[in-house]
Design an enzyme around this catalytic site. Structure first.
Site, short mmCIF file in Angstrom:
data_model
loop_
_atom_site.label_atom_id
_atom_site.label_comp_id
_atom_site.label_asym_id
_atom_site.label_seq_id
_atom_site.Cartn_x
_atom_site.Cartn_y
_atom_site.Cartn_z
N ILE A 1 17.51 1.33 15.75
CA ILE A 1 18.02 0.54 14.64
C ILE A 1 18.49 -0.82 15.14
CG2 ILE A 1 20.35 1.53 14.86
CD1 ILE A 1 20.60 1.37 11.79
N CYS A 2 18.48 -1.80 14.24
CA CYS A 2 19.03 -3.13 14.49
C CYS A 2 18.21 -3.87 15.55
CB CYS A 2 20.50 -3.00 14.88
SG CYS A 2 21.43 -4.56 14.85
N ALA A 3 18.82 -4.24 16.67
CA ALA A 3 18.10 -4.96 17.72
C ALA A 3 17.21 -4.04 18.54
CB ALA A 3 19.09 -5.67 18.64
#
Length: 252
Positions: free
Chosen positions: A171-173
């Site tokens: 998730i995210c980066a």
């Protein structure tokens, strides 16, 4: 009987009359019965002690009924995103998964997250690398994602998941910084935090999905999508009925 229970003395009853000796006999009989009962409980407890497994972290205790539980690994590092880490670990625990947090920082179990909260891992990544996992889920955050990317043990685990056709997620980066950089994304696409520096690393970025699954790889955008991301992972492991139940209980 003399010597067995020295704390029962005739002086406690004021003398050695037959009435007082009778009191002593009754006390001894009661003590003998209680001793035998306690001994029986001790023996039974010893025989069933293997029903409890002591985990690496004192915060959780599992019974033997969890022997077949789904095992989930959540790696963290200095600078990992705490909302995402917590959503993944908490939600999947509610489903019934046995969740283990592993630090990729050499010699350190306590990691200071991206907003300053400190999280103590259960094990280090080298210890986790000795185990088999039903799911590996990576939180984002910077520079946490870079530390995850640079962990040889973690990348080895992810490559093993891929070769065995077992699920992993980020998730995210992390989808861009970890999975894309190591060739661990599927061709159907992925999503990540919608910053140009991350999005451009994806060969086929998906922008209109909160959580997107391609093959055995699930990706998501960031802190605000972390709960639904975790619910999606829970559904993959435990089914739609379990997801509906947990989602309802969490008022999502």
């Amino acid at each position: 009987r003399p010597g067995m229970f020295p704390f029962f003395k005739s002086s406690h009853f004021g003398g050695n009359s037959s009435r007082e000796r009778r009191k002593m006999d009754l006390c001894w009989q009661f003590s003998f019965i209680m001793r035998n009962r306690l001994l029986a409980l001790f023996v039974l407890g010893s025989r069933s002690s293997n029903a409890f497994v002591s985990p690496s972290s004192s915060r959780r205790f599992y019974t033997s009924s969890l022997a077949m539980a789904k095992k989930v690994l959540v790696p963290i590092a200095e600078g990992s995103e705490e909302i995402e880490t917590t959503c993944i670990t908490d939600t999947l625990t509610r489903f019934g998964a046995e969740v283990t947090i592993a630090s990729v920082m050499p010699g350190e179990l306590v990691c200071k997250m991206s907003r300053g909260i400190k999280v103590m891992a259960d094990v280090n990544i080298d210890e986790a690398a000795k185990e088999e996992w039903d799911l590996i889920a990576l939180p984002g955050g910077m520079p946490g994602a870079e530390h995850l990317r640079d962990s040889v043990a973690l990348i080895g685990l992810l490559e093993k998941q891929k070769s065995q056709n077992k699920p992993y997620a980020a998730i995210c980066a992390a989808p861009a910084v970890v999975l894309a950089s190591k060739g661990l994304l599927e061709g159907e696409g992925a999503t990540c935090y919608p910053a140009p520096g991350f999005r451009e690393k994806l060969t086929n970025p998906i922008d209109d999905e909160v959580a997107f699954t391609a093959g055995k790889v699930t990706t998501s955008k960031g802190p605000g999508t972390a709960l639904k991301f975790a619910l999606e992972l829970g559904e993959q492991l435990f089914g739609k009925e379990a997801r509906d139940k947990i989602q309802s209980e969490m008022l999502v």
